[in-house]
Design a protein around this motif. Structure first.
Motif, PDB file in Angstrom:
ATOM      1  N   PHE A  34       4.708 -20.055  80.494  1.00  7.34           N
ATOM      2  CA  PHE A  34       6.101 -19.621  80.289  1.00  7.34           C
ATOM      3  C   PHE A  34       6.418 -18.409  81.163  1.00  7.34           C
ATOM      4  O   PHE A  34       7.518 -18.260  81.670  1.00  7.34           O
ATOM      5  N   PRO A  82      20.540 -18.536  80.987  1.00  3.69           N
ATOM      6  CA  PRO A  82      21.247 -18.336  79.715  1.00  3.69           C
ATOM      7  C   PRO A  82      21.538 -19.631  78.965  1.00  3.69           C
ATOM      8  O   PRO A  82      21.492 -19.651  77.746  1.00  3.69           O
ATOM      9  N   THR A  83      21.832 -20.708  79.649  1.00  2.00           N
ATOM     10  CA  THR A  83      22.143 -21.936  78.909  1.00  2.00           C
ATOM     11  C   THR A  83      20.940 -22.861  78.813  1.00  2.00           C
ATOM     12  O   THR A  83      20.717 -23.497  77.800  1.00  2.00           O
ATOM     13  N   GLU A  84      20.144 -22.921  79.863  1.00  2.00           N
ATOM     14  CA  GLU A  84      18.987 -23.818  79.842  1.00  2.00           C
ATOM     15  C   GLU A  84      17.770 -23.138  79.226  1.00  2.00           C
ATOM     16  O   GLU A  84      16.764 -23.789  78.972  1.00  2.00           O
ATOM     17  N   LEU A  85      17.830 -21.815  79.014  1.00  2.00           N
ATOM     18  CA  LEU A  85      16.744 -20.987  78.496  1.00  2.00           C
ATOM     19  C   LEU A  85      15.592 -20.874  79.493  1.00  2.00           C
ATOM     20  O   LEU A  85      15.396 -19.850  80.106  1.00  2.00           O
ATOM     21  N   TRP A 123      12.082  -8.700  70.873  1.00  2.00           N
ATOM     22  CA  TRP A 123      13.516  -8.631  71.122  1.00  2.00           C
ATOM     23  C   TRP A 123      13.894  -9.510  72.311  1.00  2.00           C
ATOM     24  O   TRP A 123      14.874 -10.245  72.284  1.00  2.00           O
ATOM     25  N   PHE A 160      12.266 -12.070  73.212  1.00  2.00           N
ATOM     26  CA  PHE A 160      12.017 -13.435  72.773  1.00  2.00           C
ATOM     27  C   PHE A 160      13.109 -13.907  71.808  1.00  2.00           C
ATOM     28  O   PHE A 160      13.708 -14.950  71.994  1.00  2.00           O
ATOM     29  N   GLY A 161      13.365 -13.077  70.798  1.00  2.00           N
ATOM     30  CA  GLY A 161      14.249 -13.498  69.716  1.00  2.00           C
ATOM     31  C   GLY A 161      15.719 -13.281  70.012  1.00  2.00           C
ATOM     32  O   GLY A 161      16.531 -14.181  69.835  1.00  2.00           O
ATOM     33  N   THR A 162      16.075 -12.084  70.452  1.00  2.00           N
ATOM     34  CA  THR A 162      17.482 -11.756  70.634  1.00  2.00           C
ATOM     35  C   THR A 162      18.002 -12.292  71.964  1.00  2.00           C
ATOM     36  O   THR A 162      19.058 -12.899  72.032  1.00  2.00           O
ATOM     37  N   ASN A 163      17.250 -12.061  73.009  1.00  2.00           N
ATOM     38  CA  ASN A 163      17.720 -12.496  74.326  1.00  2.00           C
ATOM     39  C   ASN A 163      17.320 -13.921  74.660  1.00  2.00           C
ATOM     40  O   ASN A 163      17.786 -14.466  75.660  1.00  2.00           O
ATOM     41  N   ASN A 164      16.437 -14.496  73.832  1.00  2.00           N
ATOM     42  CA  ASN A 164      15.938 -15.843  74.107  1.00  2.00           C
ATOM     43  C   ASN A 164      15.310 -15.952  75.479  1.00  2.00           C
ATOM     44  O   ASN A 164      15.234 -17.033  76.048  1.00  2.00           O
ATOM     45  N   TRP A 224      12.377 -16.266  76.968  1.00  2.00           N
ATOM     46  CA  TRP A 224      10.964 -16.528  76.723  1.00  2.00           C
ATOM     47  C   TRP A 224      10.094 -16.224  77.931  1.00  2.00           C
ATOM     48  O   TRP A 224       8.991 -15.711  77.783  1.00  2.00           O
TER      49      TRP A 224
END
Lengths: 286, 380, 348
Positions: A39, A46-49, A247, A249-253, A255
């Motif tokens: 990863f 932002p949309t595809e992560l 943060w 990982f979780g808030t901003n996604n 990864w």
């Protein structure tokens, strides 16, 4: 040749028995780690992560940004401070515990273990009550001296919190290390003219050093990776690696970047642990 | 090198007295052995002398001066432990040098002393080894010279031979004795093994339940035991509790366990008492020869032990005697079931009254055999 | 029941990495069951007491709450986007997060044919994919016992007399930035404008206190740590009811709306159930209950507020300026603003 074959045979016979355990370790430990490594080389969108690619951009971002380096420095500082404090407190207590006998010992070991039953989050909440404005410490000092003391959201609060969580581990590790050292050795040293303190340094300390190293490493790793305590007691302005990466990982996604942070944290911890071990005289190393 | 005095030394743990009023005066150079079964207070006493246990009463004096206030590291006592207590992380030489280092002895002097000590223990070749590479006997010799290296005022030995096998025990025991005597060290040793104690001591202190039972030489304790416990412990006498019937002539009659013994002597007492008989001073004779110092019975067990023969003779339903006689004598090993008489002289028997005080031996007057026969049947 | 909820929550993080590759919903496949991913605490309890039990239970629709925070909820939706069937039927999100999810193409379109009560939603809150549930304007709060002359505007907070006395919620950073943008540029959406950032930094420089949770702001007012802050009106009413000395002032430059509601993921397993759920939470009785218990304003035009709550939630005259952000713009600014906040406000 024949002897080699014979020596190998039991190992070969044991292999099928070990296979499930090895598999579990591989799946539970190695696979996630490899996944995180993979990863960390991806790109965030932002949309595809996550967009699969191979890039060092996440690591470069960490290295180039003074903010992230500062967070790593804070984390290291807190971890070192906690380790030193835990040893300063834990070695004498562990020693005492190891040399105790009978009912008192059972009671004291129980008192040491008991906090472990309470989760780190719950204990952090306990510290919040102590440290808060109008909390126990603030109110007591205000009553006594007229000046309160606000400890909430300070480095002191975070370090106290982590020390309180790690201390039982350090105490129990040191205790079990010292219990293997015969108390008669200290008496022998004393009879030979060493005052109790000197007897400790010359005899108990070198013999307990491998155990104390384990305790220090355990404490350092736990402190480096502390999450709930810095989050709850440090407040929003106190930045350590574990809350930061969660943060991301979780808030901003994000990864990929969170994975890179995780690996940076893990590598730093491992390298420093190995380096610390090198400082110990060779024959005491673990 | 000093005179060690224990003055009514006591240690109370809760309601129990681990050591109760232990008094002892050990002149310069003497080796005293504290002997007794486990829990008798001998180790507690030793640890009070070393300073690891604080007495609840009494005093410890060195050359007349109390050392109770001194912490262990300032008492200058060489201590040798049952488990050797060698520092596992230090070489043999560093172990021996430890006490000198603590005293700040300059290096050249220290090294010379260590060298001397290693020679004394015949360990020069092993100087750089770690203790775990040494045999038990070697380890105990290191422990001994480590304690001697500081030229202690008193040497304390806590069961120093107990962890060694039988062959080594004698050898290390001799080493200890020789080194101690050569150095003229005032020494206290603790052991539970009476053979060891007998072999090593100048003087013995037999303890039980925290109290000193008797202090004296080996001979004192063997020949003149102060009470039945001493008699039973030293030399493993057969100790019998029963009833004494005084007689006008011959030996007194002692009845116990459904049988009777015709004692070798007369005693100025009547009623409950204790008799101790030394197995090695009894002998077997053909049945029928009655007289003072005799009893009739049947062989139950017979063993040939090399130096001695050992017979268990049954004299009554609950009365048995062990008889040990040298194989050098012209007797033979009996078979179980043989009817025999057990015979002994005054030196074999000790009689204590109901208060455990030894009764003086009075020579019996000669008696006619028929009178004796009547007495014995009427009592049986 | 509780256990399954907690397990689901804990399992999320552990299995997040594997989630894109595995279906995780064997049990919830029954027709009469709807899974709602929601916040815990009061919000979940009020949903259960005012939506699940009185409205949906008689319809034989069982509700399973998947309790957790908003961020993991979002992450889960993204992670499960390629699955034929996601684990949640209804997902509770703030408006801006809902827009994010919609832009990523994750959401089922909604209209009054699917959810009849959407016809009653206030016009300024309507979108084609969102079921607005509750809303509340962001206001200046102050302790009336200690502040006789409360600040009126955002720039008033920069006054040196409020040094170290102003507190905001760290988690509400985006709303604080929108308030700064309103003050600095007149446009709540311009959170990334240099003027906005400069104004926020100035506020930070005046000893701004950051609280990790909304509740801790109330605790801060109660303990006297702060006297002034920014918060939604709803919380002010909750705190007043809890005896905390706090009053609210509407900002003349405008009051950004905090808007929270529910969406239906495209791959929801039980869409009819999800629509039914959204319809139920828009029922006047349910809306009135949230107003009474939590102080949020109803998002529908047919839930009249009366009594004490009616008075507490009545707007002053002249009516305050309520600002609905352009979520298409602010949605894109979430990431950059969060990072800017972390580096310049938290670390400032």
């Amino acid at each position: 040749m024949a002897t080699t074959g014979q020596a190998l045979r039991p190992a070969r016979a044991a292999a099928p028995l070990l296979a499930p355990a090895t598999l579990v370790v591989a799946v539970m430990l190695v696979a996630p780690l490899l996944l995180v490594l993979r990863f960390s080389l991806d790109r965030y969108d932002p949309t595809e992560l996550m967009i699969e690619t191979v890039t060092g951009a996440n690591y470069l971002r960490f290295a180039a940004d003074p903010f992230y380096r500062a967070v790593l420095r804070t984390t290291l500082g807190v971890a070192v401070a906690c380790t030193v404090l835990c040893l300063l407190l834990g070695v004498p207590i562990g020693y005492r515990l190891a040399r105790m006998r009978g009912r008192w010992k059972t009671a004291c070991v129980l008192a040491t273990v008991l906090p472990l039953v309470v989760g780190s989050t719950v204990r952090a909440v306990g510290w919040m009550i102590l440290f808060a404005r109008g909390g126990v410490i603030d109110a007591t000092l205000r009553g006594l001296t007229g000046h309160g003391l606000e400890l909430m959201y300070t480095t002191t609060a975070v370090v106290s919190g982590i020390v309180s969580i790690n201390l039982p581990f350090v105490i129990l590790t040191v205790q079990s290390a010292i219990e293997t050292i015969d108390a008669e050795l200290e008496e022998a040293a004393q009879s030979l003219g060493a005052a109790p303190g000197r007897a400790f340094w010359r005899v108990v300390w070198p013999l307990a050093l491998p155990g104390i190293t384990v305790a220090a490493i355990l404490c350092f790793i736990l402190a480096m990776n502390a999450y709930a305590t810095p989050y709850l007691l440090g407040g929003p302005r106190f930045q350590m690696m574990a809350p930061l990466l969660f943060w991301e990982f979780g808030t901003n996604n994000n990864w990929p970047f969170a994975s890179a942070l995780a690996l940076v944290l893990m590598t730093t911890t491992l390298v420093l642990t190995a380096a610390g071990n090198l400082l110990i005289p060779r024959r005491y190393r673990i | 090198m000093s005179r060690l005095t224990l003055d009514r030394l006591g240690k109370r743990y809760g309601d129990a007295m681990a050591a109760d009023s232990v008094s002892l005066d050990i002149p310069q150079g003497e080796m005293v052995v504290l002997l007794g079964p486990s829990g008798c207070g001998k180790t507690t006493t030793l640890r009070m002398v070393a300073g690891f246990v604080t007495p609840t009463s009494g005093d410890v004096l060195l050359d007349g001066r109390s050392i109770l206030r001194l912490p262990p590291h300032r008492r200058e006592m060489g201590l040798v432990f049952q488990n050797y207590a060698l520092f596992p992380h230090l070489s043999v030489a560093r172990n021996v040098a430890f006490g000198l280092e603590m005293r700040g002895t300059p290096r050249p002097e220290r090294e010379a002393q260590v060298q001397r000590m290693l020679e004394l223990a015949r360990l020069e070749a092993l100087a750089e080894r770690l203790p775990r590479a040494l045999s038990g006997g070697q380890q105990q010799r290191v422990a001994l010279v480590r304690a001697l290296a500081i030229q202690p005022r008193v040497l304390l030995l806590d069961e120093p031979l107990s962890n060694l096998d039988a062959a080594l025990r004698a050898e290390v025991g001799r080493d200890i004795r020789l080194l101690q005597r050569e150095a003229g060290l005032t020494t206290v040793m603790v052991t539970h093994d009476q053979d060891e104690a007998m072999a090593m001591a100048d003087r013995l202190v037999l303890m039980r339940d925290g109290r000193v039972q008797q202090t004296g030489t080996q001979e004192d304790l063997y020949e003149r035991p102060a009470n039945p416990f001493v008699a039973g412990f030293i030399g493993r006498s057969t100790v019998l509790r029963g009833t004494l019937h005084a007689t006008m002539h011959g030996g007194d009659v002692f009845a116990t366990g459904g049988g009777t013994l015709l004692l070798a002597g007369r005693y100025a007492a009547d009623g409950a008492c204790t008799v101790a008989l030394r197995p090695e001073r009894l002998r077997l004779a053909p049945p029928g020869e009655a007289g003072p110092g005799s009893a009739a019975g049947t062989v139950e067990l017979a063993s040939y032990l090399g130096a001695v023969r050992e017979h268990l003779v049954r004299l009554g339903p609950e009365l048995r005697l062990v008889v040990r006689d040298p194989t050098a004598g012209n007797t033979r090993l009996h078979a179980p079931g043989d009817a025999v008489a057990v015979r002994w002289d005054a030196g074999a028997e000790r009689v204590f009254d109901a208060a455990d005080a030894q009764l003086p031996f009075l020579h019996p007057e000669p008696i006619a055999p028929d009178t004796l026969g009547t007495r014995m049947t009427s009592d049986a | 029941m509780r256990d399954t909820i907690r397990l689901a929550r804990r399992g999320l993080l552990a299995s997040a990495a594997v989630l894109p590759f595995a279906a995780t919903r064997p049990a919830a496949a029954e027709e009469g069951q709807v899974v709602i991913a929601t916040w815990g605490g009061d919000y979940a309890n009020l949903l259960r007491g005012n939506v699940d039990e009185p409205i949906l239970a008689p319809e034989h629709l069982t509700v399973v709450q998947d309790v957790g925070d908003e961020d993991p909820r979002m992450a889960k939706m993204f992670a499960q986007r390629r699955l034929p069937r996601g684990s949640d039927d209804v997902v509770c999100l703030q408006a801006v997060r809902a827009h994010e999810a919609n832009q990523a193409g994750l959401l089922e379109p909604l209209d009054a044919t699917k959810v009849p009560n959407l016809a009653h939603v206030l016009p300024n809150l309507r979108t084609s994919f969102y079921g607005p549930h509750i809303y509340s304007p962001q206001v200046i709060i102050y302790n009336p016992d200690k502040v006789p002359d409360p600040p009126k505007t955002f720039t008033d907070l920069l006054d040196a007399k409020w040094k170290g006395r102003v507190g905001v919620g760290d988690i509400n950073y985006f709303y604080v930035m929108m308030a700064a943008a309103l003050s600095a540029t007149g446009d709540a959406n311009k959170v990334d404008a240099p003027e906005t950032q400069a104004l926020a930094s100035k506020l930070n420089g005046n000893g701004l206190r950051l609280y990790p949770s909304t509740d801790s702001i109330g605790a801060g007012v109660k303990s006297g740590e702060i006297d002034v802050g920014l918060m939604w009106l709803a919380r002010v009413i909750m705190w007043q009811n809890a005896g905390i000395p706090v009053k609210a002032n509407f900002l003349p430059e405008g009051n950004v709306l905090y808007l929270s509601g529910m969406v239906v993921p495209k791959n929801a397993g039980n869409k009819p159930g999800a629509f039914e759920y959204l319809n139920a939470m828009l029922e006047p009785a349910a809306q009135q209950a949230f107003a009474a218990k939590m102080g949020y304003l109803p998002t529908v035009d047919n839930a009249k507020l009366t009594g004490k709550v009616g008075q507490q939630l009545a707007f002053p005259d002249p009516a305050p300026k309520l600002v609905v952000p352009d979520y298409d713009i602010t949605g894109k600014l979430q990431g950059p603003t969060s990072e800017w906040w972390k580096k310049n406000i938290q670390h400032g």
